[in-house]
Design a protein around this motif. Structure first.
Motif, PDB file in Angstrom:
ATOM      1  N   SER A 319     -61.414 -15.354  -9.765  1.00  0.00           N
ATOM      2  CA  SER A 319     -61.276 -15.810  -8.377  1.00  0.00           C
ATOM      3  C   SER A 319     -62.699 -16.437  -7.875  1.00  0.00           C
ATOM      4  CB  SER A 319     -60.881 -14.836  -7.481  1.00  0.00           C
ATOM      5  OG  SER A 319     -61.877 -13.523  -7.567  1.00  0.00           O
ATOM      6  N   ASP A 365     -54.964 -21.021  -7.187  1.00  0.00           N
ATOM      7  CA  ASP A 365     -54.694 -21.273  -6.019  1.00  0.00           C
ATOM      8  C   ASP A 365     -56.111 -21.615  -5.119  1.00  0.00           C
ATOM      9  OD1 ASP A 365     -53.973 -21.101  -3.298  1.00  0.00           O
ATOM     10  OD2 ASP A 365     -52.535 -19.253  -3.555  1.00  0.00           O
ATOM     11  N   THR A 366     -56.193 -22.340  -4.703  1.00  0.00           N
ATOM     12  CA  THR A 366     -57.896 -22.629  -3.940  1.00  0.00           C
ATOM     13  C   THR A 366     -57.681 -22.317  -2.769  1.00  0.00           C
ATOM     14  OG1 THR A 366     -56.951 -24.956  -3.397  1.00  0.00           O
ATOM     15  CG2 THR A 366     -57.718 -24.854  -5.452  1.00  0.00           C
ATOM     16  N   ALA A 367     -56.884 -21.509  -2.196  1.00  0.00           N
ATOM     17  CA  ALA A 367     -57.003 -21.002  -0.904  1.00  0.00           C
ATOM     18  C   ALA A 367     -57.965 -19.933  -0.787  1.00  0.00           C
ATOM     19  CB  ALA A 367     -55.584 -20.425  -0.322  1.00  0.00           C
ATOM     20  N   GLU A 371     -54.608 -13.208  -1.584  1.00  0.00           N
ATOM     21  CA  GLU A 371     -53.377 -13.692  -2.450  1.00  0.00           C
ATOM     22  C   GLU A 371     -54.059 -14.454  -3.423  1.00  0.00           C
ATOM     23  OE1 GLU A 371     -49.907 -13.629  -4.464  1.00  0.00           O
ATOM     24  OE2 GLU A 371     -50.667 -12.023  -2.975  1.00  0.00           O
ATOM     25  N   ALA A 372     -54.553 -15.671  -2.755  1.00  0.00           N
ATOM     26  CA  ALA A 372     -55.251 -16.614  -3.933  1.00  0.00           C
ATOM     27  C   ALA A 372     -56.267 -15.886  -4.794  1.00  0.00           C
ATOM     28  CB  ALA A 372     -55.853 -17.698  -2.891  1.00  0.00           C
ATOM     29  N   HIS A 373     -56.976 -14.903  -4.174  1.00  0.00           N
ATOM     30  CA  HIS A 373     -57.869 -14.333  -5.174  1.00  0.00           C
ATOM     31  C   HIS A 373     -57.347 -13.501  -6.248  1.00  0.00           C
ATOM     32  CE1 HIS A 373     -60.833 -15.798  -2.484  1.00  0.00           C
ATOM     33  NE2 HIS A 373     -61.013 -14.863  -1.716  1.00  0.00           N
ATOM     34  N   ASN A 376     -55.690 -15.384  -9.061  1.00  0.00           N
ATOM     35  CA  ASN A 376     -56.915 -16.355  -9.911  1.00  0.00           C
ATOM     36  C   ASN A 376     -57.595 -15.186 -11.069  1.00  0.00           C
ATOM     37  OD1 ASN A 376     -56.199 -18.762  -8.807  1.00  0.00           O
ATOM     38  ND2 ASN A 376     -57.750 -18.338  -7.010  1.00  0.00           N
TER      39      ASN A 376
END
Length: 393
Positions: A319, A365-367, A371-373, A376
């Motif tokens: 991430s 996911d670049t957010a 959840e993005a982390h 990733n």
């Protein structure tokens, strides 16, 4: 009384012509010239200045037979009609007819139009039935019954004809009939309902009852099931793996059921692309594979074992939080950790597995949220290969 006589005569002509029909061979047909005596019966309702009675005449005809069934003719009749009281009047009747001959010339139907001029002129439509009776090759007896209708005055006359016809011109025999199309004409065919494609003898009967390609005369197994491969004696050849190639010619005698084979009995293969993709997630800052026996990981290992020529590149990812150098090292550790699981737990050859770390450079996911982390922190691996698979029948 007259009407009853006419109907009886017409019925007698139909029945007698059928009874005297020729044998089953179709006759030859020719043009003809005919001369006949004619008995002519007038309708009592016919409007004339005097009451007409019966009459008679002499008829001349020329007929043209253009098929076995169809003909046409022109006809001229010198006609004399009697009047009640004894006087008579001469005239003529001219016309054309189309004729339809029944099979074997059993009898024929005809219809046409006539122009009659006796005392006064009138146009009549006519229909009738007749027969040409064979008495010699060059002479036929003509019999006919006809009715004439005047559509303007609405009356009906009748006639009976008896005469001779002289055939002439080049004869044209029709082709003998072969109902089941086996090459043997119906008059000689003792098996007239032979199925299409069956070989027959001179009597039209099958010479290979079980249709295995071996004649009845030498077939020692005359009831072989359809589709069975037989030897020269008509008996089934052995085919242990049931692939359609007899054992004597089968170079691959244990072919699996349901697959296509070549002429040697060996499996026919086709090329097919196979592919599997796996993604495994990791805890934060961890390179430990949490569930190495996960069904998806096991399935991936089985794929690698089934397709032994395949190789895989295991990609490690992280991430975004953390330094780039730290994340790069962590991603490489994650890829290496998954490789160890494949080698140690699933016995996959290490030389087939390559590892690479991408750190945080390929985020799914670049957010910037939990959840993005989570998605990733992963390894991913895709294996694709072109393999040969058996073709199905």
């Amino acid at each position: 009384m007259k009407k009853h006589f006419k109907l009886a005569a017409l019925s007698l002509a139909v029945l007698s012509s059928t009874a005297f029909a020729q044998d089953s061979s179709e006759p030859e047909y020719k043009n003809w010239f005919g001369i006949s005596g004619l008995y002519y019966n007038t309708d009592v309702e016919r409007p004339t200045t005097e009451v007409l009675d019966d009459g008679q005449g002499v008829s001349f005809e020329y007929g043209f037979r253009f098929t076995q069934s169809w003909a046409a003719r022109v006809e001229f009749t010198a006609l004399e009609l009697d009047y009640v009281g004894g006087s008579s009047d001469d005239g003529e009747m001219v016309g054309v007819d189309a004729l339809y001959f029944m099979p074997n010339d059993a009898w024929y139907l005809f219809g046409g139009v006539k122009r009659q001029s006796v005392g006064e002129s009138t146009t009549l439509g006519n229909i009738g039935i007749g027969k040409h009776w064979d008495i010699a090759e060059s002479v036929k007896i003509v019999t006919e019954i006809a009715t004439y209708h005047d559509f303007g005055e609405d009356y009906n006359d009748y006639s009976v004809k008896l005469g001779l016809a002289i055939p002439f011109g080049k004869s044209t025999p029709s082709a003998p009939k072969d109902g089941d199309n086996d090459g043997v004409i119906d008059s000689k065919d003792q098996c007239p309902m032979t199925p299409a494609g069956v070989r027959v003898d001179a009597t039209g009967c099958s010479i290979d009852n079980d249709n295995d390609g071996v004649l009845n005369s030498v077939d020692q197994c005359p009831n072989t099931p359809a589709g069975t491969v037989v030897d020269a004696k008509g008996c089934a050849l052995k085919d242990a793996d049931n692939d359609g190639v007899v054992d004597a010619k089968d170079m691959c005698p244990d072919t699996a059921a349901g697959v296509k084979v070549d002429a040697k009995g060996c499996t026919v293969f086709d090329e097919e692309t196979v592919e599997i993709t796996l993604r495994v997630l990791f805890d934060n800052e961890s390179s430990v594979v949490k569930a190495p026996r996960d069904p998806e990981i096991s399935e991936f290992a089985e794929f690698m074992k089934q397709y032994t020529n395949t190789t895989a590149v295991i990609e490690g990812h992280t991430s975004a939080p953390g330094s780039e150098a730290y994340n790069m090292d962590l991603s490489e550790d994650r890829a290496a950790s998954f490789k160890e699981v494949m080698v140690d737990m699933y016995d996959i050859d290490a030389s087939r597995l390559e590892t690479v770390g991408y750190g945080e450079t390929r985020l799914l996911d670049t957010a910037k949220n939990a959840e993005a982390h989570r998605v990733n922190r992963r390894i991913s691996v895709t294996v694709k290969d072109t393999v040969k698979v058996p073709e199905e029948k």
